[in-house]
Enzyme design. Sequence first.
Site, PDB file in Angstrom:
ATOM      1  N   ASP A  23       0.836  -1.209   0.000  1.00 46.84           N
ATOM      2  CA  ASP A  23       0.000   0.000   0.000  1.00 46.84           C
ATOM      3  C   ASP A  23       0.867   1.254   0.000  1.00 46.84           C
ATOM      4  O   ASP A  23       1.948   1.270   0.598  1.00 46.84           O
ATOM      5  CB  ASP A  23      -0.895  -0.016   1.243  1.00 46.84           C
ATOM      6  CG  ASP A  23      -2.072   0.933   1.119  1.00 46.84           C
ATOM      7  OD1 ASP A  23      -2.320   1.440   0.013  1.00 46.84           O
ATOM      8  OD2 ASP A  23      -2.746   1.184   2.138  1.00 46.84           O
ATOM      9  N   GLY A  24       0.381   2.291  -0.660  1.00 41.55           N
ATOM     10  CA  GLY A  24       1.047   3.593  -0.592  1.00 41.55           C
ATOM     11  C   GLY A  24       1.673   4.073  -1.881  1.00 41.55           C
ATOM     12  O   GLY A  24       2.324   5.127  -1.904  1.00 41.55           O
TER      13      GLY A  24
ATOM     14  N   ASN B  43     -10.469  -2.663  -6.746  1.00 43.17           N
ATOM     15  CA  ASN B  43      -9.605  -1.745  -7.495  1.00 43.17           C
ATOM     16  C   ASN B  43     -10.126  -1.414  -8.891  1.00 43.17           C
ATOM     17  O   ASN B  43      -9.654  -0.454  -9.519  1.00 43.17           O
ATOM     18  CB  ASN B  43      -8.186  -2.315  -7.617  1.00 43.17           C
ATOM     19  CG  ASN B  43      -7.405  -2.260  -6.328  1.00 43.17           C
ATOM     20  OD1 ASN B  43      -6.453  -3.027  -6.141  1.00 43.17           O
ATOM     21  ND2 ASN B  43      -7.790  -1.379  -5.417  1.00 43.17           N
TER      22      ASN B  43
END
Length: 257
Positions: A37-38, A85
């Site tokens: 994540d990120g 997503n």
Amino acid sequence: MLKKWTNRKADSENTLLEERNKLDPDNIPGHVAIIMDGNGRWAKKRGLPRVAGHREGMNVIKKIVKQSNRLGVGVLTLYAFSTENWKRPKPEVDFLMRLPERFLKSELPKLIEENVQVRITGSKEALPDHTREAVNKAIDDTRHNDGMVLNFALNYGSRHEMVEAVKNLYSKVEDGEMSIDEVNEEAISSSLMTGGLADPDLLIRTSGEIRLSNFMLWQLAYAEFWFTDVLWPDFSENHFEEAIAVYQKRTRRYGGV
């Protein structure tokens, strides 16, 4: 002078980190799962488009796969693309759907050489043809490898996975292939997309978020969790070893005293 001092300081910090993260080779988690994540936030901080973060994140995958194999991890599961997503902007989704193809095109020869077996956990049917062809080729070309399993959770959602497992078991009971009394935890585990893989021992999530995001809700029942504020494109081999070092200091009781 300042450059030399900065380099010495960085070397000293790395040495201290390596010493703190000194690992017991006999207590390496058999299955490590990572929620990567990120990427978007990493790009935004630098004034770059989100896809730049995804591109940099792919480079980190290469390093962590190599490190995992070197340390003796049996299964590495990477949450690459969730069923949710698809809601992202189409240009970003299109880019993400190209990443498996690009990664496997460059890395597949190395994975074969290093005896890594590629697996996919998720619904392949909804993937674009070029993505599906790339992952199917990787699965086929590495099917005889018996080393580390590199498992990509691609178009994966845990709730959907469990619904499909329930439907599958119901169908077997209805058709007389098994009795209702045979529907137990082992039967459910075998009916999941991860059937045949041991449950994760360690879950890592980057970027400071502290949630599972519909990832392996059944399989993570007794996993150890390790969260970090580090964004995935900044995640390093040292961070990975730090997570394992923390894992090795914990006592796993599985509900016991």
